[in-house]
Write an enzyme that holds these catalytic residues in place. Structure first.
Site, PDB file in Angstrom:
ATOM      1  CG  ASP A   1      -3.593  -4.656 -16.551  1.00 52.78           C
ATOM      2  OD1 ASP A   1      -4.233  -4.095 -15.642  1.00 52.78           O
ATOM      3  OD2 ASP A   1      -2.763  -5.548 -16.328  1.00 52.78           O
TER       4      ASP A   1
ATOM      5  CG  ASN B   1      -5.099  -1.062 -12.430  1.00 48.87           C
ATOM      6  OD1 ASN B   1      -4.785  -1.201 -11.234  1.00 48.87           O
ATOM      7  ND2 ASN B   1      -4.536  -1.774 -13.383  1.00 48.87           N
TER       8      ASN B   1
ATOM      9  CG  HIS C   1      -0.099  -2.248 -15.442  1.00 50.20           C
ATOM     10  ND1 HIS C   1      -0.353  -3.457 -14.834  1.00 50.20           N
ATOM     11  CD2 HIS C   1       0.824  -2.493 -16.408  1.00 50.20           C
ATOM     12  CE1 HIS C   1       0.375  -4.386 -15.409  1.00 50.20           C
ATOM     13  NE2 HIS C   1       1.095  -3.822 -16.370  1.00 50.20           N
TER      14      HIS C   1
ATOM     15  CG  MET D   1      -1.763  -7.853  -6.709  1.00 49.54           C
ATOM     16  SD  MET D   1      -1.331  -7.064  -8.282  1.00 49.54           S
ATOM     17  CE  MET D   1       0.310  -6.457  -7.908  1.00 49.54           C
ATOM     18  NE  ARG D   2      -7.483 -12.090  -4.573  1.00 45.78           N
ATOM     19  CZ  ARG D   2      -7.257 -13.363  -4.283  1.00 45.78           C
ATOM     20  NH1 ARG D   2      -7.449 -14.298  -5.188  1.00 45.78           N
ATOM     21  NH2 ARG D   2      -6.806 -13.713  -3.101  1.00 45.78           N
TER      22      ARG D   2
ATOM     23  N   GLY E   1       0.781  -1.232   0.000  1.00 43.43           N
ATOM     24  CA  GLY E   1       0.000   0.000   0.000  1.00 43.43           C
ATOM     25  C   GLY E   1       0.812   1.281   0.000  1.00 43.43           C
TER      26      GLY E   1
ATOM     27  CD  GLU F   1       3.583   2.105  -9.437  1.00 41.75           C
ATOM     28  OE1 GLU F   1       2.538   1.934  -8.817  1.00 41.75           O
ATOM     29  OE2 GLU F   1       4.387   1.178  -9.651  1.00 41.75           O
TER      30      GLU F   1
ATOM     31  CG  ASN G   1       0.872   3.381  -5.854  1.00 41.30           C
ATOM     32  OD1 ASN G   1       1.016   4.422  -6.494  1.00 41.30           O
ATOM     33  ND2 ASN G   1       1.520   2.258  -6.141  1.00 41.30           N
TER      34      ASN G   1
HETATM   35  C1  GAR Z   1       2.454  -1.123  -7.673  1.00 39.31           C
HETATM   36  O1  GAR Z   1       3.685  -1.173  -8.350  1.00 39.31           O
HETATM   37  C2  GAR Z   1       1.301  -1.164  -8.659  1.00 39.31           C
HETATM   38  O2  GAR Z   1       1.550  -0.474  -9.839  1.00 39.31           O
HETATM   39  C3  GAR Z   1       1.227  -2.656  -8.908  1.00 39.31           C
HETATM   40  O3  GAR Z   1       1.367  -3.216  -7.637  1.00 39.31           O
HETATM   41  C4  GAR Z   1       2.233  -2.400  -6.866  1.00 39.31           C
HETATM   42  C5  GAR Z   1       1.585  -2.121  -5.530  1.00 39.31           C
HETATM   43  O4  GAR Z   1       2.479  -1.485  -4.684  1.00 39.31           O
HETATM   44  N1  GAR Z   1      -0.016  -3.021  -9.518  1.00 39.31           N
HETATM   45  C6  GAR Z   1      -0.105  -3.998 -10.412  1.00 39.31           C
HETATM   46  O5  GAR Z   1       0.839  -4.672 -10.779  1.00 39.31           O
HETATM   47  C7  GAR Z   1      -1.500  -4.224 -10.958  1.00 39.31           C
HETATM   48  N2  GAR Z   1      -1.488  -5.154 -12.020  1.00 39.31           N
HETATM   49  P1  GAR Z   1       1.961  -0.772  -3.358  1.00 39.31           P
HETATM   50  O6  GAR Z   1       1.106  -1.819  -2.642  1.00 39.31           O
HETATM   51  O7  GAR Z   1       3.218  -0.477  -2.585  1.00 39.31           O
HETATM   52  O8  GAR Z   1       1.189   0.430  -3.737  1.00 39.31           O
END
Ligand code: GAR
Length: 280
Positions: free
Chosen positions: A197, A159, A161, A138-139, A21, A226, A23
């Site tokens: 995606d 989303n 990515h 991730m679902r 988490g 991000e 982000n």
């Molecule tokens: C991030 O890099 C996000 O872009 C990716 O998971 C990570 C979560 O990090 N998302 C995906 O790959 C979606 N397909 P975080 O939990 O530290 O925010």
């Protein structure tokens, strides 16, 4: 139009997480500083051990768990009382995420996924979100969930990515970028549609991959981008500056912020500056 503009002074955002988490934390920090034009009204996760839930708790944000793991194994299945009947065959015809040849197996998988989504919608809707932000969720998302939020021709699910879509969809954006020896990596924020995606891109940012980089250094560089790009997309949405043109065969977004070129340049400069930080 996205259909979410101008409803209230601040967008009500629900964030979905599966893991650390960071982000989410970046969005919380900006929201608290008044730098997002949005309020994070709820956080939900598909797993109880997601550290993002701890971040939400610390920030005093309501947070919920829907245990996808056990629901997808067939435990606790049953339509939620408020949810209407679900036409699984019709949903199956619309979905592009479950690539299982056997129809009965695929429909059962979809039924379980919809059951998890009904529970997720149940907890999220208590907070009346304008926008759902997937932040490392991730679902797979089925058309059931998408239609619930994208009703009235609006696009209400975002989303982030960690790759320059349409390259490297799925769950391993940084790994794919690194293992292919890409010279540039990228980040994409997009609306969620019924593919994996594949929804309309709102913003992208690139970062250089240097010869001495590791997977971890590119992940760090990408993540810091991000945080910037996701926040900016939410600001644009809150300001009504994201429009979706559905007249072309594939829906495309249009950003009507006159500062757009400067913002894009600032992201690229930031990605290069990261090299000097690495050397410190
Ligand atoms: C991030 O890099 C996000 O872009 C990716 O998971 C990570 C979560 O990090 N998302 C995906 O790959 C979606 N397909 P975080 O939990 O530290 O925010």
């Amino acid at each position: 139009m996205t259909g979410i503009e101008g409803k209230s002074p601040k967008l009500r955002v629900a964030v979905l997480v599966s893991g650390g988490g960071t982000n989410l934390q970046a969005l919380i920090d900006r929201s608290v500083k008044g730098d997002l034009n949005a309020e994070i009204v709820a956080v939900a996760s598909d797993r109880g051990d997601a550290y993002g839930l701890v971040r939400a708790a610390r920030a005093g944000i309501p947070h919920h768990v829907v245990d996808y793991g056990s629901i997808l194994k067939g435990h606790g299945i049953g339509a939620s009382a408020e949810a209407g009947p679900v036409d699984l065959v019709e949903l199956d015809a619309a979905q592009k995420i479950l690539r299982i040849a056997d129809t009965a197996t695929r429909l059962e998988r979809l039924r379980r996924l919809v059951c998890a989504e009904q529970q997720l919608i149940g907890v999220l809707d208590r907070h009346e979100p304008d926008l759902i932000c997937l932040a490392g969720f991730m679902r797979l998302i089925s058309p059931y969930f998408i239609r619930h939020y994208n009703r009235d021709n609006a696009w209400r699910i975002l989303n982030i990515h960690p790759a320059l879509l349409p390259a490297f969809p799925g769950q391993h954006g940084y790994e794919d970028t690194f293992s292919h020896g890409c010279r540039w990596g990228g980040i994409t924020v997009h609306f969620v549609d019924e593919g994996e995606d594949t929804g309309p891109v709102i913003a992208q940012a690139v970062y250089p991959v240097w010869p001495d980089d590791s997977l971890e250094t590119i992940r760090r560089r990408g993540l810091s981008l991000e945080y910037e790009i996701y926040a900016q997309c939410i600001r644009w949405l809150a300001a009504g500056q994201v429009h979706v043109d559905t007249t072309s065969p594939r829906p495309k977004t249009i950003i009507t912020d006159s500062n757009y070129p400067d913002i894009l340049e600032s992201w690229t400069i930031k990605a290069f500056q990261d090299r000097s930080r690495k050397a410190e």
